[in-house]
Design an enzyme around this catalytic site. Structure first.
Site, PDB file in Angstrom:
ATOM      1  CB  SER A 171      -1.746 -10.514   8.181  1.00 28.36           C
ATOM      2  OG  SER A 171      -2.569  -9.542   7.560  1.00 28.36           O
ATOM      3  N   GLY A 173      -3.635  -6.913   8.531  1.00 29.14           N
ATOM      4  CA  GLY A 173      -5.064  -6.822   8.261  1.00 29.14           C
ATOM      5  C   GLY A 173      -5.515  -5.521   7.641  1.00 29.14           C
ATOM      6  CB  SER A 179      -2.090  -4.747   2.525  1.00 30.11           C
ATOM      7  OG  SER A 179      -2.107  -6.135   2.756  1.00 30.11           O
TER       8      SER A 179
END
Length: 300
Positions: A171, A173, A179
């Protein structure tokens, strides 16, 4: 730009000094090179118990990391650009990576398996971009849970040393619209012969394809499998990392080459060349070629 000139000077001075001096000052016995058994504690003699931090992926800092086509307008597949206007990014930035692993369970499942927790973080830092107040362009976080099992048989002239499965989350974050995240189940097989190590990793994405998918079709660009080929000799390391979507139609992927040479003990100069998709998560569907130069801190 002062920062870039200074970075180039430091790297050039380090490289030239090392070329002149390593024959006089570097001892070969000071170079640590790990076998697969030592890195993953596969054989009984290499077992070190649980909750000891170990190196995992490369641990490096690159003061100079240049892209021929930096992504100034991130855009997921089938979606509108994240920003109305292109971001004023510099093509040269700093890239660094930290990575470690620790064993949390030893000799489980009939006394043969080990359970590891790994963590890797990659940063792309626009430190030379004064106009944008030197922001971090992209941070990628990658925790994973790895079940590992030792092997010992011959396969095409190589010794198969280990196999296993990992649950991997990656990810950046960040909030929408930039995103990016995905989850994978990754199988792995590791082979070894003399100075060579080969890691083969196919994976399957978990939970993709929904309407709120951050990065639709990421596996079609970053890939569905990778092969990591490592060669080491006398403190020098060469690594070729190949990723591919395994699709005959609209085939995508990437290739990354790393060369590390000894400076002193475990400190190494590091050259990295990348071409393809998915150099990081925000660029998962963005094609570019990058060149980085810096230092690595530990053997991997």
């Amino acid at each position: 730009m002062p920062f870039i000139r200074l970075s180039f000077f430091i790297i050039f001075a380090t490289v030239t000094t090392n070329i002149k001096a390593q024959g006089l000052f570097r001892k070969k016995d000071s170079i640590i090179t790990q076998t697969l058994s030592q890195a993953w504690e596969l054989d009984r003699k290499d077992k070190n118990g649980t909750f000891r931090l170990n190196s995992y992926q490369p641990f490096y800092v690159m003061p100079v990391h240049w892209s021929n086509r930096i992504n100034t307008q991130p855009q997921s597949v089938g979606q509108e650009p994240a920003f109305d206007e292109p971001i004023r990014l510099h093509s040269t930035e700093v890239k660094f990576q930290i990575s470690f692993k620790t064993k949390v369970l030893q000799s489980f499942l009939f006394g043969t398996g080990d359970l590891w927790v790994g963590y890797t973080q990659i940063a792309h830092w626009q430190v030379y971009n004064k106009q944008l107040s030197r922001p971090f362009r992209e941070l990628n976080y990658e925790p994973e849970l790895i079940a590992n099992f030792p092997l010992n048989f011959n396969l095409l002239g190589f010794n198969a040393k280990m196999a296993g499965v990992a649950f991997n989350h990656q990810s950046n974050g960040r909030p929408d619209p930039i995103s990016r995240s995905w989850n994978r189940v990754i199988l792995h097989l590791a082979l070894e012969r003399d100075n060579y190590q080969i890691y083969l990793k196919p994976w399957m994405r978990i939970g993709g394809g929904s309407e709120d998918d951050d990065n639709p079709k990421i596996e079609d660009y970053v890939g569905r499998a990778e092969a990591n080929i490592i060669y080491r000799k006398n403190g020098h390391s060469m690594n070729l990392l190949l990723r591919n979507s395994l699709s005959f139609k609209d085939n995508h992927g990437s290739v990354q080459f790393n060369y590390m040479y000894p400076i002193r003990n475990n400190l190494r100069g590091h050259l990295q060349i990348f071409s393809g998709y998915g150099e990081n998560l925000i660029d998962y569907n963005h094609y570019q070629t990058t060149v980085g130069l810096g230092i690595s801190f530990v053997e991997w």
